[in-house]
Design a protein around this motif. Structure first.
Motif, PDB file in Angstrom:
ATOM      1  N   ASP A 121      39.680  42.572  40.498  1.00 35.54           N
ATOM      2  CA  ASP A 121      40.586  42.540  39.352  1.00 35.54           C
ATOM      3  C   ASP A 121      41.304  41.201  39.188  1.00 35.54           C
ATOM      4  OD1 ASP A 121      41.990  42.854  41.681  1.00 35.54           O
ATOM      5  OD2 ASP A 121      43.495  44.220  40.846  1.00 35.54           O
ATOM      6  N   GLU A 122      40.887  40.183  39.935  1.00 37.20           N
ATOM      7  CA  GLU A 122      41.522  38.869  39.879  1.00 37.20           C
ATOM      8  C   GLU A 122      40.487  37.804  39.555  1.00 37.20           C
ATOM      9  OE1 GLU A 122      45.128  39.000  43.135  1.00 37.20           O
ATOM     10  OE2 GLU A 122      43.132  38.452  43.822  1.00 37.20           O
ATOM     11  N   SER A 123      40.959  36.750  38.953  1.00 33.47           N
ATOM     12  CA  SER A 123      40.074  35.600  38.721  1.00 33.47           C
ATOM     13  C   SER A 123      40.413  34.452  39.676  1.00 33.47           C
ATOM     14  CB  SER A 123      40.195  35.119  37.268  1.00 33.47           C
ATOM     15  OG  SER A 123      41.534  34.751  36.997  1.00 33.47           O
ATOM     16  N   GLU A 124      41.631  34.423  40.180  1.00 39.25           N
ATOM     17  CA  GLU A 124      42.053  33.359  41.098  1.00 39.25           C
ATOM     18  C   GLU A 124      41.564  33.663  42.510  1.00 39.25           C
ATOM     19  OE1 GLU A 124      46.138  31.264  42.789  1.00 39.25           O
ATOM     20  OE2 GLU A 124      46.258  32.860  41.286  1.00 39.25           O
ATOM     21  N   GLU A 125      41.029  32.649  43.148  1.00 41.76           N
ATOM     22  CA  GLU A 125      40.542  32.818  44.523  1.00 41.76           C
ATOM     23  C   GLU A 125      41.661  32.531  45.515  1.00 41.76           C
ATOM     24  OE1 GLU A 125      37.104  30.282  44.861  1.00 41.76           O
ATOM     25  OE2 GLU A 125      35.791  31.887  44.180  1.00 41.76           O
ATOM     26  N   HIS A 126      41.651  33.312  46.589  1.00 42.08           N
ATOM     27  CA  HIS A 126      42.645  33.146  47.650  1.00 42.08           C
ATOM     28  C   HIS A 126      41.935  32.894  48.974  1.00 42.08           C
ATOM     29  CE1 HIS A 126      46.077  34.408  45.193  1.00 42.08           C
ATOM     30  NE2 HIS A 126      45.265  35.328  44.669  1.00 42.08           N
ATOM     31  N   CYS A 127      42.681  32.339  49.925  1.00 37.78           N
ATOM     32  CA  CYS A 127      42.123  32.073  51.257  1.00 37.78           C
ATOM     33  C   CYS A 127      41.741  33.386  51.930  1.00 37.78           C
ATOM     34  CB  CYS A 127      43.150  31.323  52.101  1.00 37.78           C
ATOM     35  SG  CYS A 127      42.581  30.926  53.761  1.00 37.78           S
ATOM     36  N   ILE A 128      40.599  33.359  52.583  1.00 33.65           N
ATOM     37  CA  ILE A 128      40.094  34.569  53.234  1.00 33.65           C
ATOM     38  C   ILE A 128      40.962  34.989  54.422  1.00 33.65           C
ATOM     39  CG2 ILE A 128      38.538  33.441  54.862  1.00 33.65           C
ATOM     40  CD1 ILE A 128      36.472  35.568  54.100  1.00 33.65           C
TER      41      ILE A 128
END
Length: 200
Positions: free
Chosen positions: A20-27
């Motif tokens: 539901d997100e388009s922004e990537e975050h650190c794993i």
């Protein structure tokens, strides 16, 4: 090689996003500091390795004793420093990976890359500790030999010398008292050329 694996894994697969997100975050627990730390330490360690590889190739060309000593001491210090940074990185990445929530990455994307970064961070600790130990041995070897010594040592004081030291004229004279033998009496024809024989 280990540093390439660490920062390559994080750069390539270390950022994911939820459906539901388009922004990537650190794993690593969506903590950008963990990814930034792994990438920064990996890149700088790789550049440091290249620098000291060039220094090792250039080391035999260094004629100054002080410069050789500085190079070996810096190798010890930098290796110990990187071992510490990799230890911090391993602890930080492991902690953030354990704290990661399953709902942040339901498809478990990049899990292998994260585990690879953690594993090779762990291996890097021992690699840099080993490098520091080898540099310390090199320093000890140089300190025990004449590699770093600036003091003049009289060769005649060396007990392992295979030949006798040079002695001056007063210590070693032959029967005549000089190093030169007199010429034979018939070396000059005194009657035909009018020369007189001189005694030496």
């Amino acid at each position: 090689i280990f540093s390439i694996v660490v920062f390559g894994s994080i750069v390539n697969e270390g950022y994911v996003n939820r459906l539901d997100e388009s922004e990537e975050h650190c794993i690593f627990n969506r903590n950008h500091n963990a990814c930034n730390y792994g990438i920064t330490v990996g890149v700088l360690a790789f550049l440091s390795c290249l620098l000291y590889l060039a220094l090792d190739a250039y080391f035999p060309q260094i004629s100054s004793v002080k410069d050789r000593k500085k190079a070996v001491l810096s190798d010890i210090g930098v290796s110990a420093f990187w071992a510490f940074l990799w230890f911090v990185g391993f602890c930080f990445l492991t902690n953030q990976w354990q704290a990661s929530k399953e709902e942040d990455n339901p498809l478990n994307e990049g899990g292998d890359a994260a585990r690879a970064a953690i594993t090779f961070s762990f291996f890097s600790i021992f690699t840099w500790v080993g490098q520091a130990f080898l540099a310390y041995q090199r320093f000890q070897l140089g300190a025990d030999s004449a590699l770093f010594s600036q003091d003049y040592m009289d060769p005649s004081q060396d007990s392992g010398m295979p030949y006798a030291p040079y002695t001056n004229e007063e210590d070693a004279t032959d029967a005549v008292g000089t190093y030169q033998q007199p010429p034979p009496a018939d070396a000059f024809d005194t009657e035909t050329q009018g020369y007189q024989t001189q005694n030496y």
